[in-house]
Design an enzyme around this catalytic site. Sequence first.
Site, PDB file in Angstrom:
ATOM      1  N   CYS A  29       1.777  25.346 -12.215  1.00 23.73           N
ATOM      2  CA  CYS A  29       2.471  25.208 -10.859  1.00 23.73           C
ATOM      3  C   CYS A  29       0.608  24.154 -10.854  1.00 23.73           C
ATOM      4  O   CYS A  29      -0.252  25.057 -10.697  1.00 23.73           O
ATOM      5  CB  CYS A  29       2.552  26.372 -10.466  1.00 23.73           C
ATOM      6  SG  CYS A  29       0.440  26.090  -8.534  1.00 23.73           S
ATOM      7  N   CYS A  79      -1.795  25.612  -8.132  1.00 26.54           N
ATOM      8  CA  CYS A  79      -2.613  26.805  -8.437  1.00 26.54           C
ATOM      9  C   CYS A  79      -3.528  25.772  -9.343  1.00 26.54           C
ATOM     10  O   CYS A  79      -5.223  26.671  -9.218  1.00 26.54           O
ATOM     11  CB  CYS A  79      -2.098  26.886  -9.399  1.00 26.54           C
ATOM     12  SG  CYS A  79      -0.362  28.095  -8.919  1.00 26.54           S
TER      13      CYS A  79
END
Length: 125
Positions: A48, A51
């Site tokens: 991700c 993230c």
Amino acid sequence: GPTAAHGRAFGTSARCRSTFNVQDGSDFQDRVVNNPKPIVVDFHAQWCGPCKILGPRLEKMVAKQEGKVLMAKVDIDDHTDLAIEYEVSAVPTVLAMKNGDVVDKFVGLKDEDQLEAFLKKLIGA
């Protein structure tokens, strides 16, 4: 040596362990649910992109609170059960927990001002 150049980010100030990685369900229970301190739980994943931006930003903000709030990092690929239990449908999802209850949450990237407001609300500052 060559490590010195990279060592700065992990200096002693950041190492006062306000952030930890959740190992398993019982670790989560012990260190998050049963913790008297307010905790932000960062549900993230290796793949991700956002993230990778949010994680360090949030860690820095949490470290600034000098132990008033802790941060637990949960990799959703390692801990699918926790992600399901807390209804995490997208990453990054950040939960604010107090006395085992989710009191606040957000999904996606936030800037430092927004993160600070989120933390202050959790701490009750």
